[in-house]
Scaffold this motif. Structure first.
Motif, PDB file in Angstrom:
ATOM      1  N   GLY A 145     -13.597   1.615 -23.883  1.00 23.77           N
ATOM      2  CA  GLY A 145     -12.556   2.103 -22.723  1.00 23.77           C
ATOM      3  C   GLY A 145     -11.932   1.137 -22.442  1.00 23.77           C
ATOM      4  N   ASN A 146     -11.245  -0.057 -22.833  1.00 23.24           N
ATOM      5  CA  ASN A 146      -9.817  -0.986 -23.228  1.00 23.24           C
ATOM      6  C   ASN A 146      -9.102  -0.079 -23.883  1.00 23.24           C
ATOM      7  N   VAL A 147      -8.236   0.226 -23.024  1.00 21.65           N
ATOM      8  CA  VAL A 147      -6.643   1.194 -23.900  1.00 21.65           C
ATOM      9  C   VAL A 147      -5.854   0.410 -24.691  1.00 21.65           C
ATOM     10  N   SER A 148      -5.537  -0.852 -24.294  1.00 22.90           N
ATOM     11  CA  SER A 148      -5.279  -1.346 -24.857  1.00 22.90           C
ATOM     12  C   SER A 148      -5.263  -1.411 -26.915  1.00 22.90           C
ATOM     13  N   LYS A 149      -6.601  -2.024 -26.689  1.00 21.22           N
ATOM     14  CA  LYS A 149      -7.491  -2.161 -27.959  1.00 21.22           C
ATOM     15  C   LYS A 149      -7.459  -0.454 -29.013  1.00 21.22           C
ATOM     16  N   ALA A 150      -7.990   0.235 -27.860  1.00 25.73           N
ATOM     17  CA  ALA A 150      -7.871   1.661 -28.900  1.00 25.73           C
ATOM     18  C   ALA A 150      -6.924   2.053 -28.992  1.00 25.73           C
ATOM     19  N   ALA A 151      -5.904   1.911 -28.934  1.00 20.55           N
ATOM     20  CA  ALA A 151      -4.262   1.800 -29.534  1.00 20.55           C
ATOM     21  C   ALA A 151      -4.022   0.894 -30.492  1.00 20.55           C
ATOM     22  N   LEU A 152      -4.531  -0.477 -30.183  1.00 15.22           N
ATOM     23  CA  LEU A 152      -4.546  -0.670 -31.465  1.00 15.22           C
ATOM     24  C   LEU A 152      -4.545  -0.174 -32.275  1.00 15.22           C
ATOM     25  N   ALA A 153      -6.046   0.076 -32.603  1.00 13.87           N
ATOM     26  CA  ALA A 153      -6.430   1.101 -33.371  1.00 13.87           C
ATOM     27  C   ALA A 153      -5.588   1.730 -34.421  1.00 13.87           C
ATOM     28  N   LEU A 154      -5.608   2.951 -33.153  1.00 12.91           N
ATOM     29  CA  LEU A 154      -4.857   4.406 -33.272  1.00 12.91           C
ATOM     30  C   LEU A 154      -3.212   4.062 -33.979  1.00 12.91           C
ATOM     31  N   GLY A 155      -2.655   2.639 -34.462  1.00 15.69           N
ATOM     32  CA  GLY A 155      -1.646   2.834 -34.298  1.00 15.69           C
ATOM     33  C   GLY A 155      -0.704   2.733 -33.756  1.00 15.69           C
ATOM     34  N   ILE A 156      -0.895   3.291 -32.229  1.00 16.64           N
ATOM     35  CA  ILE A 156       0.223   3.187 -31.737  1.00 16.64           C
ATOM     36  C   ILE A 156       0.867   2.574 -30.344  1.00 16.64           C
ATOM     37  N   GLU A 157       1.332   2.277 -29.773  1.00 20.80           N
ATOM     38  CA  GLU A 157       1.934   1.674 -28.677  1.00 20.80           C
ATOM     39  C   GLU A 157       1.185   2.371 -27.499  1.00 20.80           C
ATOM     40  N   ARG A 158       0.685   1.190 -26.396  1.00 23.45           N
ATOM     41  CA  ARG A 158       0.073   1.880 -25.683  1.00 23.45           C
ATOM     42  C   ARG A 158       0.210   2.771 -24.617  1.00 23.45           C
ATOM     43  N   SER A 159       1.737   2.465 -24.108  1.00 24.62           N
ATOM     44  CA  SER A 159       2.107   4.087 -23.370  1.00 24.62           C
ATOM     45  C   SER A 159       1.992   4.828 -23.975  1.00 24.62           C
ATOM     46  N   HIS A 160       1.861   4.948 -25.716  1.00 22.81           N
ATOM     47  CA  HIS A 160       2.066   6.337 -26.300  1.00 22.81           C
ATOM     48  C   HIS A 160       0.803   6.985 -25.757  1.00 22.81           C
ATOM     49  N   LEU A 161      -0.181   5.930 -26.127  1.00 24.44           N
ATOM     50  CA  LEU A 161      -1.161   6.298 -25.475  1.00 24.44           C
ATOM     51  C   LEU A 161      -1.815   6.811 -24.316  1.00 24.44           C
ATOM     52  N   HIS A 162      -1.586   6.735 -23.363  1.00 26.13           N
ATOM     53  CA  HIS A 162      -1.433   6.175 -21.575  1.00 26.13           C
ATOM     54  C   HIS A 162      -0.722   8.375 -21.871  1.00 26.13           C
ATOM     55  N   ARG A 163       0.271   8.285 -22.362  1.00 31.54           N
ATOM     56  CA  ARG A 163       0.656   9.535 -22.617  1.00 31.54           C
ATOM     57  C   ARG A 163      -0.106  10.732 -23.029  1.00 31.54           C
ATOM     58  N   LYS A 164      -0.705  10.414 -24.377  1.00 29.99           N
ATOM     59  CA  LYS A 164      -1.115  10.811 -25.138  1.00 29.99           C
ATOM     60  C   LYS A 164      -2.546  11.456 -24.250  1.00 29.99           C
ATOM     61  N   MET A 165      -3.337  10.790 -23.378  1.00 26.14           N
ATOM     62  CA  MET A 165      -4.311  10.549 -22.835  1.00 26.14           C
ATOM     63  C   MET A 165      -3.996  11.697 -21.696  1.00 26.14           C
ATOM     64  N   LYS A 166      -2.504  11.414 -20.744  1.00 26.89           N
ATOM     65  CA  LYS A 166      -2.149  11.933 -19.862  1.00 26.89           C
ATOM     66  C   LYS A 166      -2.423  13.917 -19.974  1.00 26.89           C
ATOM     67  N   SER A 167      -1.644  13.595 -21.163  1.00 26.76           N
ATOM     68  CA  SER A 167      -1.633  15.762 -21.988  1.00 26.76           C
ATOM     69  C   SER A 167      -2.651  16.073 -22.348  1.00 26.76           C
ATOM     70  N   PHE A 168      -3.370  15.027 -22.614  1.00 27.30           N
ATOM     71  CA  PHE A 168      -5.081  15.504 -23.329  1.00 27.30           C
ATOM     72  C   PHE A 168      -6.058  15.615 -21.298  1.00 27.30           C
ATOM     73  N   GLY A 169      -5.645  15.631 -20.567  1.00 32.29           N
ATOM     74  CA  GLY A 169      -6.959  14.459 -19.082  1.00 32.29           C
ATOM     75  C   GLY A 169      -7.608  14.248 -19.548  1.00 32.29           C
ATOM     76  N   ILE A 170      -7.479  13.452 -19.934  1.00 33.09           N
ATOM     77  CA  ILE A 170      -8.609  12.442 -20.568  1.00 33.09           C
ATOM     78  C   ILE A 170      -8.301  11.061 -19.104  1.00 33.09           C
ATOM     79  N   ASP A 171      -8.823  11.282 -18.852  1.00 31.55           N
ATOM     80  CA  ASP A 171      -9.087   9.790 -17.929  1.00 31.55           C
ATOM     81  C   ASP A 171      -9.465   8.613 -18.261  1.00 31.55           C
ATOM     82  N   ALA A 172      -8.664   7.255 -17.713  1.00 31.59           N
ATOM     83  CA  ALA A 172      -8.095   6.288 -17.951  1.00 31.59           C
ATOM     84  C   ALA A 172      -9.498   5.543 -17.731  1.00 31.59           C
ATOM     85  N   PRO A 173     -10.287   4.989 -18.005  1.00 28.36           N
ATOM     86  CA  PRO A 173     -11.400   3.887 -17.711  1.00 28.36           C
ATOM     87  C   PRO A 173     -11.882   2.961 -16.700  1.00 28.36           C
TER      88      PRO A 173
END
Length: 91
Positions: free
Chosen positions: A63-91
């Motif tokens: 559930g660590n968004v920063s680590k997930a973003a790093l693993a995906l190779g994207i910025e944390r802010s970009h991951l947050h936007r994607k999560m919001k668009s897909f309706g994924i709640d941040a843990p």
């Protein structure tokens, strides 16, 4: 010629042979609808793949968004936007 691992040499390739080799959203759509054409557009396929990949990255990072973003190779802010668009709640 494409061969299967079935005992009969003449058995045709079916969805059952392919489902295990398809990724997340495509495999689910193929199983639920009986074929891969259940995905209506390329955009829907891409979104399904992205959502599945994000969920996996979040699960693997406990559930660590920063680590997930790093693993995906994207910025944390970009991951947050994607999560919001897909309706994924941040843990």
């Amino acid at each position: 010629m494409i061969l299967t691992s079935d005992s009969e040499e003449t058995s045709p390739i079916t969805e059952a042979h392919l489902v295990g080799h398809l990724s997340g959203a495509v495999a689910e759509a193929a199983v639920s609808e009986g074929n891969a054409s259940a995905l209506r557009t390329l955009k829907e396929a891409r979104q399904g793949f992205e959502k599945d990949l994000i969920l996996r990255a979040l699960e693997e990072s406990d559930g660590n968004v920063s680590k997930a973003a790093l693993a995906l190779g994207i910025e944390r802010s970009h991951l947050h936007r994607k999560m919001k668009s897909f309706g994924i709640d941040a843990p």
